[in-house]
Design a protein around this motif. Sequence first.
Motif, PDB file in Angstrom:
ATOM      1  N   LEU A   1      12.957 -64.052  57.939  1.00  0.00           N
ATOM      2  CA  LEU A   1      14.391 -63.776  57.811  1.00  0.00           C
ATOM      3  C   LEU A   1      14.643 -62.790  56.670  1.00  0.00           C
TER       4      LEU A   1
ATOM      5  N   LYS B   1      13.549 -59.282  57.736  1.00  0.00           N
ATOM      6  CA  LYS B   1      14.295 -58.613  58.805  1.00  0.00           C
ATOM      7  C   LYS B   1      15.773 -58.397  58.492  1.00  0.00           C
ATOM      8  N   ILE B   2      16.265 -59.118  57.511  1.00  0.00           N
ATOM      9  CA  ILE B   2      17.705 -59.147  57.303  1.00  0.00           C
ATOM     10  C   ILE B   2      18.272 -57.810  56.850  1.00  0.00           C
TER      11      ILE B   2
ATOM     12  N   LYS C   1      17.413 -54.900  57.848  1.00  0.00           N
ATOM     13  CA  LYS C   1      17.401 -53.849  58.866  1.00  0.00           C
ATOM     14  C   LYS C   1      18.683 -53.822  59.695  1.00  0.00           C
TER      15      LYS C   1
ATOM     16  N   VAL D   1      14.230 -66.299  64.621  1.00  0.00           N
ATOM     17  CA  VAL D   1      14.858 -65.642  63.476  1.00  0.00           C
ATOM     18  C   VAL D   1      15.692 -64.449  63.961  1.00  0.00           C
ATOM     19  N   ASN D   2      15.176 -63.734  64.963  1.00  0.00           N
ATOM     20  CA  ASN D   2      15.919 -62.588  65.490  1.00  0.00           C
ATOM     21  C   ASN D   2      17.274 -62.986  66.044  1.00  0.00           C
TER      22      ASN D   2
ATOM     23  N   LEU E   1      18.932 -65.628  65.220  1.00  0.00           N
ATOM     24  CA  LEU E   1      19.753 -66.056  64.082  1.00  0.00           C
ATOM     25  C   LEU E   1      20.426 -64.844  63.433  1.00  0.00           C
ATOM     26  N   ILE E   2      19.644 -63.813  63.168  1.00  0.00           N
ATOM     27  CA  ILE E   2      20.199 -62.613  62.530  1.00  0.00           C
ATOM     28  C   ILE E   2      21.256 -61.963  63.428  1.00  0.00           C
TER      29      ILE E   2
ATOM     30  N   LYS F   1      25.176 -61.484  62.449  1.00  0.00           N
ATOM     31  CA  LYS F   1      25.761 -60.144  62.371  1.00  0.00           C
ATOM     32  C   LYS F   1      26.922 -59.976  63.341  1.00  0.00           C
TER      33      LYS F   1
ATOM     34  N   ILE G   1      26.935 -61.253  57.734  1.00  0.00           N
ATOM     35  CA  ILE G   1      25.989 -60.370  57.030  1.00  0.00           C
ATOM     36  C   ILE G   1      26.079 -58.956  57.614  1.00  0.00           C
TER      37      ILE G   1
END
Lengths: 357, 251
Positions: A351, A354-355, A357, B237-238, B240-241, B245, B251
Amino acid sequence: MVFNRTLGLLARQLQLAKSHSSQFSPIQRALSTSGARFNRLLVVADHNNETITPITFNAIAAAHKVGGTIDVLIITNSPDKLVPQIEGAEHVNKILVANHKLFDQLLAERLAPVIVNLHNKQAFTHITAGANSFGSNVLPRVAAKLNVQPMTGIIGINSPDTFVRPIYGGQAIQTYKSKDAVKIFTSRATAFQRVNVESGKKAPVEEVEVPNAEVEKAAALTQLVGQELSKSERPDLTSASVVVSGGRGLKSKENFDLVYKLAEKLNAAVGASRAAVDAGYVPNDMQVGQTGKMVAPDLYVAVGISGAIQHLSGMKDSKTIVAINKDPEAPIFQVADLGLEADLFKAVPELTEKISK
Amino acid sequence: MKIMVAVKRVVDYAVKIRVKPDKTGVETQNVKMSMNPFCEIALEEALRIRESGLASEVVAVSVGPAQCVDTLRTGLAMGADRGIHVEFKDGLNPLSVAKVLRALVEAEKPGLLILGKQAIDDDCNQTGQMLAGLLKWPQGTFASKVTLDKEKRVATVDREVDGGIETVLLDLPAVITTDLRLNQPRYATLPNIMKAKSKVIKKYTPEDLNVEIKSDLEVLQVTEPPKRKAGVVVSSVNELIDKLKNEARVI
């Protein structure tokens, strides 16, 4: 010097008294001039003689919710540093300064007599401060001396005498009415948005009397002998818009670095569960929960935290809650908006990477 | 020196509480009750001070309904020498408790008072400060370390404050309230539980102590906190991001 100023103040008060009908108390005067809803509020500023603590500006916002004139009291040995930080704050009617060299130590025993003395002269309808370790330490002592039952950690104000606060670690919400002549309460920072500190106006400053004998007596009984404040480059926990917290799942102090690294990426403050503090991973002032700090950021990321009732009560008002935990049964998933069931030792570095990017 | 410790009977910390349907309060019937965790820490500290030879007696006090005797028995089983129960049927606010305790201080003349920093039911965090105010004694709140100096009659107290730790020196007599990290309370052993049955619990009423109970707060209602809407479990995780976003936009 102080004596002269006090005389000046007295003369002004006399003038004021003459201009109104002098047989009335300040409260009655206030009532007669501005109708039955007139309140006179006193906000006690928290500071460290260098900086006004931001929670003071949340406390002013809570006072504004009550309605009425808001005077801010600064008890200090260095008003010149502090007054400029607060005189431009919105909604402030007056800044009252109690200046004495013994206020180099901001102990409840020294501060309480000033507030009691001031109230006895000016009859406020409300005395308030932020619900942090300062407010919780000082205001109950003041309340006892005034024979008043105070209210801790208010999150809502329905009317000048009706207040809302969480009980049982936030598992229930209580609404109650205070019948005391002066309402004394502390307010939670997370429930009241700070007032603007650059309103363009400057509140007038008045010096108030210090009951010297009482303050000196108190100073002989209690002294501050040391302070060990934790240094952090991260934003302040209670006011940060993003908080990353770690728990027992981190397993060691070294592993807590994973939390710091993620926090750095998110420009977040770092918090912790009680388990992480007790295990020595982080200092106690980072604890989030019923007996630690209350936070309500836009984003709260709980890493390796199971989510005991006592922890949830400190963070469940956050806007978005993310939980990263490998135990699908962990109670934290019941409050999380986004849950990632994964090994934190893999997920958190990924996390963090990658965060950006 | 005598140490007085105030202990409160509260709903056990692990219980998920229920709000009564009529909104008058929280269900306490048939719910497990225990000694408030902060009070256990207060009592433990007093016992340690006595065991180190700096105090002669530890008196545990509880104010409230008849069942508070159970809480006091727990305290006696932990090692308190005797108990005092001030019986009052309803719940009391901290101001009234502080007044009752002040009256007991006048009768018992302790050299030190130790209380928990807050009760986990009302979460007030007031009683110790109010009691110190009424007695005009120094206060060492949120204590994480206490050191007594008998000769100089002072207590050095480390306090857990927002920015870290602060150390204060208090002249005795003083009021100390305990934070979680002060100590690890002991368990009462079976022999001590048996022994506790023969220890004395003295009874008073607020009237005996000449204390007028003020009830200046009227509870209008007690409600459930707002429920959070159900969240989603993401699988990577992808994802989650992506959700942070594009959906939560944080974020």
